[in-house]
Design an enzyme around this catalytic site. Structure first.
Site, PDB file in Angstrom:
ATOM      1  N   LEU A  94      33.814  -8.700  49.624  1.00 63.37           N
ATOM      2  CA  LEU A  94      34.142 -10.112  49.847  1.00 63.37           C
ATOM      3  C   LEU A  94      33.387 -11.043  48.888  1.00 63.37           C
ATOM      4  O   LEU A  94      33.801 -12.170  48.686  1.00 63.37           O
ATOM      5  CB  LEU A  94      33.871 -10.500  51.298  1.00 63.37           C
ATOM      6  CG  LEU A  94      34.812  -9.839  52.334  1.00 63.37           C
ATOM      7  CD1 LEU A  94      34.382 -10.192  53.748  1.00 63.37           C
ATOM      8  CD2 LEU A  94      36.260 -10.252  52.096  1.00 63.37           C
ATOM      9  N   HIS A 135      28.342   1.059  51.718  1.00 67.31           N
ATOM     10  CA  HIS A 135      28.512  -0.194  50.960  1.00 67.31           C
ATOM     11  C   HIS A 135      27.677  -1.317  51.606  1.00 67.31           C
ATOM     12  O   HIS A 135      26.982  -2.058  50.902  1.00 67.31           O
ATOM     13  CB  HIS A 135      30.012  -0.555  50.944  1.00 67.31           C
ATOM     14  CG  HIS A 135      30.361  -1.835  50.244  1.00 67.31           C
ATOM     15  ND1 HIS A 135      31.199  -1.886  49.152  1.00 67.31           N
ATOM     16  CD2 HIS A 135      30.004  -3.130  50.489  1.00 67.31           C
ATOM     17  CE1 HIS A 135      31.330  -3.148  48.766  1.00 67.31           C
ATOM     18  NE2 HIS A 135      30.623  -3.928  49.552  1.00 67.31           N
TER      19      HIS A 135
HETATM   20 NI    NI Z   1      30.483  -5.965  49.810  1.00 65.29          NI
END
Ligand code: NI
Length: 171
Positions: A94, A135
């Site tokens: 994002l 992640h």
């Molecule tokens: Ni990320």
């Protein structure tokens, strides 16, 4: 609850290791609630606190995109205990809107964390769950997915972002 602003690549906070969370109070619960709302609104499957400008070791994730309540995960102070195997798949972030590329990760990951009350627990995840936990734990360490690719790919992505920044289309 509130939808918070997601910081993009270039912000120092994204490359700074987050602080260990020591207070499991209402403020933490509010932060987590806001992070879920922000992640679903984006929409995305994972969001770490540094991505909303808060340098803390916390992330939320939901690989079902809000469809399965059992997949709502909060990890406070996550630590990767064990990894196994390998998988390659497309990843996005994002903080890098519109940028996707193949990233090699472990196929399986066991991650230990605390919930918002401070209770310790662990998740033994495969495939997308493992990818997402790794992640997001990386975000808590100030590591980004461009750090998990080849130098060539990393330079291409940085060049693209530089162009977007010049054109006023980044940050
Ligand atoms: Ni990320």
């Amino acid at each position: 609850m509130a939808v918070l602003n997601i910081v993009k690549y270039g912000a120092t906070v994204l490359e700074t290791p987050g602080d260990v969370v020591t207070e499991f109070d209402d403020e933490l619960k509010k932060l987590v609630a806001d992070m879920f709302e922000t992640m679903y609104a984006a929409p995305g499957v994972g969001l770490a606190a540094p991505q909303i400008g808060v340098s803390k070791r916390v992330f939320v994730m939901d690989c079902s995109g809000g469809k399965d309540p059992e997949q709502r995960i909060v990890m406070v102070n996550p630590v990767v205990l064990n990894v196994e195997g390998e998988q390659t798949g497309e990843e996005g972030c994002l903080s890098f809107p519109g940028i996707f590329f193949q990233v090699k990760r472990s196929l399986r990951a066991v991650v230990e964390a605390q919930d918002t009350d401070g209770n310790e627990y662990e998740i033994d995840g495969l495939e997308l769950t493992a990818r997402c936990m790794l992640h997001e734990t990386d975000h808590c360490d100030g590591i980004l997915f461009i750090d998990r690719t080849t130098t060539l790919k990393r330079e291409l992505v940085k060049r693209k972002i530089k162009k977007l920044t010049k054109a006023g289309r980044w940050i």
